[in-house]
Design an enzyme around this catalytic site. Structure first.
Site, short mmCIF file in Angstrom:
data_model
loop_
_atom_site.label_atom_id
_atom_site.label_comp_id
_atom_site.label_asym_id
_atom_site.label_seq_id
_atom_site.Cartn_x
_atom_site.Cartn_y
_atom_site.Cartn_z
N SER A 52 42.75 -25.60 11.13
CA SER A 52 43.62 -24.44 11.38
C SER A 52 44.54 -24.67 12.57
CB SER A 52 42.79 -23.16 11.57
OG SER A 52 41.87 -23.31 12.63
N ASP A 70 35.08 -24.81 27.52
CA ASP A 70 36.48 -24.36 27.53
C ASP A 70 36.63 -22.90 27.97
OD1 ASP A 70 35.38 -23.46 25.12
OD2 ASP A 70 37.12 -23.95 23.90
N LEU A 109 36.82 -29.75 12.55
CA LEU A 109 37.80 -30.75 13.00
C LEU A 109 39.18 -30.13 13.20
CD1 LEU A 109 36.68 -33.79 10.81
CD2 LEU A 109 35.99 -33.20 13.13
N ASP A 118 41.73 -26.86 20.90
CA ASP A 118 42.07 -27.41 19.59
C ASP A 118 43.58 -27.55 19.41
OD1 ASP A 118 39.37 -27.17 19.33
OD2 ASP A 118 39.42 -25.50 17.91
#
Length: 382
Positions: free
Chosen positions: A130, A37, A127, A174
């Site tokens: 936040s 990323d 996972l 995320d």
């Protein structure tokens, strides 16, 4: 009682009036595309059916009141008319404050809100609990006040809050998958353009996440070192990011690079290619090819990027020995512990669960945690 019922009941009990909306935002797992990323590359995550849920209502003043149901109903209150600063003791509330502060800089056309927050995304498991919270809070304000923000902007706002307000470095994946996830699909995300393509998941395939419960220690310092090594590699090729370097160009001059940097670069270049191919394998329902790509990804993380640990490698070996070529397994997340992700036929889940239960603790002295997930919808009303 599910999270929606729980937060709505608590809202009515504490605030003495009913919530008008309930919003959810999911956690995520990355199926393939690790440490790509921040190199402007590709990732292939899916949203999972563990989420943050917020029951909420607009207020007619400029106050934000928040109840954290998972932290003994701790209360947080702040004004939209005063500078928003970090809270010294309630770390959870800084995610809320950060999102609201950065929303004000984007679009200040909103007033106060009452909200009750609860979630079931496992914390510290990689996972994205936040990111799920940040996207949920952003979506609350967007929905209650009809702000002209799309999912990508809500995701970027969450990432800014985490990087600049909470003070934790993270890429965009995320938040983006939490905002844009699609039921029964993974998303192939281009981290340069933030373009996302929905990739259908084969029917009858389970997404299994197994937490090694090995406590990560090196993750911060080693993460920064890996980023620096990748940037060194990009500079060597006089490119803005490793995304712009081809495997052919790398192979032609690999011997001229520092050997460690060369290994890091090779991982990123090969992982990008694997991730794009994995999207096409999934779409065709070719679980066997997907399994090969996941195995290559894990070997590359272990040998070239050097971010796995023996406990993770053990978990991968146990799962692989159980499923053979009927699916795939690899480490997922930043590395040095954390979780493995497996894509396996649903009817093999009991055998995998049993094999891991019988062998992992015996070999490592640590008890794993086992999650079976469904690729789920991104943030919105529930």
């Amino acid at each position: 009682m599910n999270l929606k019922e729980k937060t709505r009941a608590l809202f009515a009990e504490i605030f003495s009036y009913p919530a008008t909306h309930t919003i959810q935002a999911p956690g995520r797992v990355n199926l393939i595309g690790e440490h790509t990323d921040y190199n402007d590359g590709f990732v292939l995550p899916c949203a999972i059916d563990y989420q943050t849920v917020i029951s909420c209502a607009p207020r007619d003043d400029r106050t934000v009141r928040v109840i954290a149901a998972d932290y003994d109903n701790q209360v947080e209150e702040f004004s939209l008319d005063a500078p928003i600063v970090t809270h010294d003791s309630q770390q959870w509330s800084n995610y809320v404050r950060g999102v609201v502060k950065h929303l004000q800089q984007r679009n200040n056309a909103f007033g106060g809100v009452d909200m009750v927050i609860s979630g079931n995304v496992p914390q510290g498991a990689g996972l994205s609990s936040s990111a799920s919270l940040e996207v949920a809070v952003g979506t609350v304000f967007q929905q209650l006040y009809h702000l002209p923000l799309d999912g990508a902007q809500i995701a970027l706002n969450g990432q800014e809050a985490e990087n600049q307000f909470v003070g934790c470095n993270c890429g965009i994946m995320d938040q983006l998958i939490s905002a844009l996830g699609k039921k029964d699909h993974a998303l192939l995300i281009d981290c340069r353009t933030l373009g996302a393509k929905a990739v259908s998941m084969p029917k009858g395939v389970a997404v299994v996440i197994i937490n090694s419960n090995f406590k990560r220690t090196l993750v911060g310092s080693e993460y920064n070192t890996r980023r620096e090594q990748c940037e060194t590699g990009a500079r060597f090729f006089q490119q803005p990011a490793l995304r712009d370097v081809s495997l052919e160009a790398f192979n032609a001059v690999a011997s001229e690079l520092d050997p460690v940097v060369a290994k890091r670069v090779r991982h990123v270049l090969s992982e990008n290619a694997r991730t794009v191919e994995a999207a096409s394998a999934l779409e065709k329902g070719d679980l066997q090819r997907m399994g090969q790509l996941m195995a290559e990804s894990h070997a590359s993380m272990r040998d070239d990027f050097e971010i796995t640990v023996p406990q993770i490698d053990t978990l991968v070996d146990i799962v692989k020995a159980t499923i053979g070529d009927q699916g795939g397994v690899r480490m997922t997340g930043g590395g040095f512990g954390g979780c493995v992700v497996a894509l396996i036929p649903e009817d093999l889940v009991p055998a995998v669960r049993q094999a891991v239960a019988q062998q992992y603790e015996a070999k490592t002295g640590i008890k794993e945690t086992f999650y079976v997930c469904k690729p789920s919808q991104g943030a919105g009303q529930c």
